[in-house]
Design an enzyme around this catalytic site. Structure first.
Site, PDB file in Angstrom:
ATOM      1  CB  CYS A 127      -0.748  -0.126   1.271  1.00  0.00           C
ATOM      2  SG  CYS A 127      -0.209  -0.583   2.706  1.00  0.00           S
ATOM      3  CG  HIS A 234      -0.699   3.807   4.745  1.00  0.00           C
ATOM      4  ND1 HIS A 234      -1.633   3.690   5.826  1.00  0.00           N
ATOM      5  CD2 HIS A 234      -0.385   2.564   4.303  1.00  0.00           C
ATOM      6  CE1 HIS A 234      -1.541   2.468   6.109  1.00  0.00           C
ATOM      7  NE2 HIS A 234      -0.971   1.720   4.994  1.00  0.00           N
TER       8      HIS A 234
HETATM    9  N1  LIG Z   1      -5.306  -3.430   4.779  1.00  0.00           N
HETATM   10  C1  LIG Z   1      -4.558  -2.749   3.946  1.00  0.00           C
HETATM   11  O1  LIG Z   1      -4.273  -1.508   3.845  1.00  0.00           O
HETATM   12  C2  LIG Z   1      -3.884  -3.773   2.871  1.00  0.00           C
HETATM   13  C3  LIG Z   1      -3.285  -3.029   1.741  1.00  0.00           C
HETATM   14  C4  LIG Z   1      -2.566  -3.618   0.771  1.00  0.00           C
HETATM   15  C5  LIG Z   1      -2.476  -5.097   0.762  1.00  0.00           C
HETATM   16  N2  LIG Z   1      -3.244  -5.572   1.934  1.00  0.00           N
HETATM   17  C6  LIG Z   1      -3.136  -7.145   1.811  1.00  0.00           C
HETATM   18  O2  LIG Z   1      -4.456  -7.596   1.503  1.00  0.00           O
HETATM   19  C7  LIG Z   1      -4.662  -8.805   2.483  1.00  0.00           C
HETATM   20  C8  LIG Z   1      -5.751  -8.580   3.085  1.00  0.00           C
HETATM   21  O3  LIG Z   1      -5.836  -7.443   4.199  1.00  0.00           O
HETATM   22  P1  LIG Z   1      -7.039  -6.953   4.856  1.00  0.00           P
HETATM   23  O4  LIG Z   1      -6.423  -5.733   5.684  1.00  0.00           O
HETATM   24  O5  LIG Z   1      -8.252  -7.079   4.078  1.00  0.00           O
HETATM   25  O6  LIG Z   1      -7.087  -8.115   6.010  1.00  0.00           O
HETATM   26  P2  LIG Z   1      -8.420  -8.628   7.006  1.00  0.00           P
HETATM   27  O7  LIG Z   1      -9.240  -7.436   7.346  1.00  0.00           O
HETATM   28  O8  LIG Z   1      -7.608  -9.452   8.247  1.00  0.00           O
HETATM   29  O9  LIG Z   1      -9.208  -9.773   6.166  1.00  0.00           O
HETATM   30  C9  LIG Z   1      -8.723 -10.844   5.858  1.00  0.00           C
HETATM   31  C10 LIG Z   1      -9.747 -11.570   5.037  1.00  0.00           C
HETATM   32  O10 LIG Z   1      -8.904 -13.222   4.692  1.00  0.00           O
HETATM   33  C11 LIG Z   1     -10.166 -13.833   5.124  1.00  0.00           C
HETATM   34  N3  LIG Z   1      -9.399 -15.209   5.506  1.00  0.00           N
HETATM   35  C12 LIG Z   1      -8.428 -15.484   6.791  1.00  0.00           C
HETATM   36  N4  LIG Z   1      -8.326 -16.761   6.848  1.00  0.00           N
HETATM   37  C13 LIG Z   1      -8.907 -17.334   5.676  1.00  0.00           C
HETATM   38  C14 LIG Z   1      -8.939 -18.796   5.273  1.00  0.00           C
HETATM   39  N5  LIG Z   1      -8.343 -19.590   5.977  1.00  0.00           N
HETATM   40  N6  LIG Z   1      -9.564 -19.182   4.219  1.00  0.00           N
HETATM   41  C15 LIG Z   1     -10.355 -18.137   3.499  1.00  0.00           C
HETATM   42  N7  LIG Z   1     -10.197 -16.761   3.571  1.00  0.00           N
HETATM   43  C16 LIG Z   1      -9.700 -16.437   4.967  1.00  0.00           C
HETATM   44  C17 LIG Z   1     -10.900 -13.260   6.218  1.00  0.00           C
HETATM   45  O11 LIG Z   1     -11.823 -14.050   6.181  1.00  0.00           O
HETATM   46  P3  LIG Z   1     -13.006 -14.349   7.793  1.00  0.00           P
HETATM   47  O12 LIG Z   1     -13.493 -12.816   7.631  1.00  0.00           O
HETATM   48  O13 LIG Z   1     -13.727 -15.189   7.483  1.00  0.00           O
HETATM   49  O14 LIG Z   1     -11.928 -14.457   8.772  1.00  0.00           O
HETATM   50  C18 LIG Z   1     -10.952 -11.955   5.602  1.00  0.00           C
HETATM   51  O15 LIG Z   1     -11.868 -11.956   4.609  1.00  0.00           O
HETATM   52  C19 LIG Z   1      -3.429  -8.948   3.073  1.00  0.00           C
HETATM   53  O16 LIG Z   1      -2.726 -10.007   2.414  1.00  0.00           O
HETATM   54  C20 LIG Z   1      -2.804  -7.852   3.238  1.00  0.00           C
HETATM   55  O17 LIG Z   1      -1.339  -7.881   3.472  1.00  0.00           O
HETATM   56  C21 LIG Z   1      -3.911  -5.110   3.088  1.00  0.00           C
END
Ligand SMILES: NC(=O)c1ccc[n+]([C@@H]2O[C@H](COP(=O)([O-])OP(=O)(O)OC[C@H]3O[C@@H](n4cnc5c(N)ncnc54)[C@H](OP(=O)(O)O)[C@@H]3O)[C@@H](O)[C@H]2O)c1
Length: 331
Positions: A127, A234
């Site tokens: 990000c 950010h």
């Molecule tokens: N947040 C940011 O600003 C950002 C920016 C760039 C990239 N990213 C990347 O994007 C990804 C997600 O980030 P996020 O911030 O959205 O995280 P998050 O809010 O923690 O969401 C995680 C997601 O993954 C799912 N998940 C977890 N375990 C799983 C499994 N065993 N099988 C299938 N789905 C599963 C969760 O489902 P449940 O709800 O069912 O647990 C939820 O939908 C990460 O790799 C992160 O590094 C994030």
């Protein structure tokens, strides 16, 4: 136009929910299938005023899909993205494939065409990196970038839903479970795990990904990443050195004319990039533009963007949109 079928893995997460919003906003006419962990099986999310039931992810989830967006962390992408890529084009938000030499790492305004040269797994960059390279690329084209030093101010949502909940604990006077310290009392100079030579993984990601996206493997890059107590958007300060002398009027002209960038820079009137401006849109805001003292080739910039939009979901959906347009053009 064909109605393509898109799977979203991690649909219930912060980025996953934003994917759905952005696809709606961009008016992409797609069938959606939504996946998350077992605990979310049966949850319903709204897309174009219709409820879609979330399914638990398994190895057969991708059988009839044209595209799959992953945002469920590196562990899930490592196992499932190669399965999805057998029949579908994958755009992955985790860091797992970003530095893989056979995967493209794309910011569409900079290197969209790379997707044709690599495998069917396309990586979406970090990000903070996205908002920085958006500003660096047009300046590199003009002045030839030699060195950049990043200092970030990263919001809590960058760490996903669990970190947002942990920050709420701190705000309610409880001790954090995930954060190493109470973020209401401290800025925390530690994002992601420790890595090599006293850098964190987040810092190493910014360094390596900047070089890959700008296609400058020898670029001098350093980074310090700091978590700050705001929920979303950010900010990053960039100290840049170029091979050519910096013409500050030209910097304003270039940045003002670059699609996706908005210059806000009038200190006397308190105008500069702010999180409130960036929240919920896809622009990268840049301001506090100054030459450095004592180095005619140096430049300082302050850049703000929404980490869940251009920093994650919008960048991925923009890649998806352009691939669909390409497919339709080449029919
Ligand atoms: N947040 C940011 O600003 C950002 C920016 C760039 C990239 N990213 C990347 O994007 C990804 C997600 O980030 P996020 O911030 O959205 O995280 P998050 O809010 O923690 O969401 C995680 C997601 O993954 C799912 N998940 C977890 N375990 C799983 C499994 N065993 N099988 C299938 N789905 C599963 C969760 O489902 P449940 O709800 O069912 O647990 C939820 O939908 C990460 O790799 C992160 O590094 C994030």
């Amino acid at each position: 136009m064909k109605k393509y079928r898109l799977g979203i893995v991690g649909a219930t997460g912060l980025v996953g929910r934003e994917f759905i919003k952005v696809i709606e906003e961009y008016k992409l006419d797609l069938y959606l299938k939504l996946f998350a962990s077992k605990k979310s099986e049966g949850k319903k999310l709204i897309f174009n005023n219709e409820e879609i039931e979330v399914k638990s992810l398994n190895a057969n989830s991708f059988d009839d899909l044209d595209f799959v967006l992953f945002s469920a962390g590196s562990k899930i992408s490592r196992i499932y993205a190669p399965l999805a890529a057998k029949n579908s084009i994958v755009i992955d938000n985790s860091s797992y494939f970003r530095m893989n030499p056979s995967c493209a790492l794309i910011v569409p305004e900079i290197n969209f065409e790379d997707y044709k040269k690599f495998s069917k797994i396309i990586a979406n960059p970090n990000c903070s990196t996205i908002q920085c390279v958006m500003v660096l690329k047009p300046l590199d084209d003009e002045f030839d970038l030699k060195k950049v030093v990043y200092s970030t101010y990263q919001s809590v949502s960058g760490g996903g839903q669990k970190l947002v909940s942990d920050f709420s604990r701190c705000r309610n006077g409880l001790n954090p479970n995930i954060l190493p310290y109470d973020l209401t009392k401290n800025l925390i100079p530690e994002i992601d795990e420790p890595s090599i030579v006293n850098y964190t993984k987040e810092e190493i990601k910014m360094i390596q990904e900047t070089r890959k996206i700008l296609n400058k493997p020898d670029l001098l890059v350093s980074s310090t990443c700091v978590r700050v107590p705001i929920i979303r958007t950010h900010a990053v300060t960039l100290y840049c050195e170029f091979k050519k002398e910096v013409d500050i009027d030209k910097v304003y002209e270039i940045l003002s004319n670059t699609i996706g960038i908005k210059v806000l820079d009038d200190l006397d009137n308190h105008i500069y990039p702010l999180g409130e401006k960036a929240l919920g849109n896809d622009l990268v805001y840049v301001g506090r533009i100054r030459k450095t003292f004592g180095n005619k080739n140096g430049l300082l910039l302050y850049v703000v963007s929404d980490n869940l939009r251009k920093g994650a979901s919008s960048n991925a959906v923009q890649i998806l949109k352009r691939i669909i347009e390409d497919k339709e053009k080449n029919k």
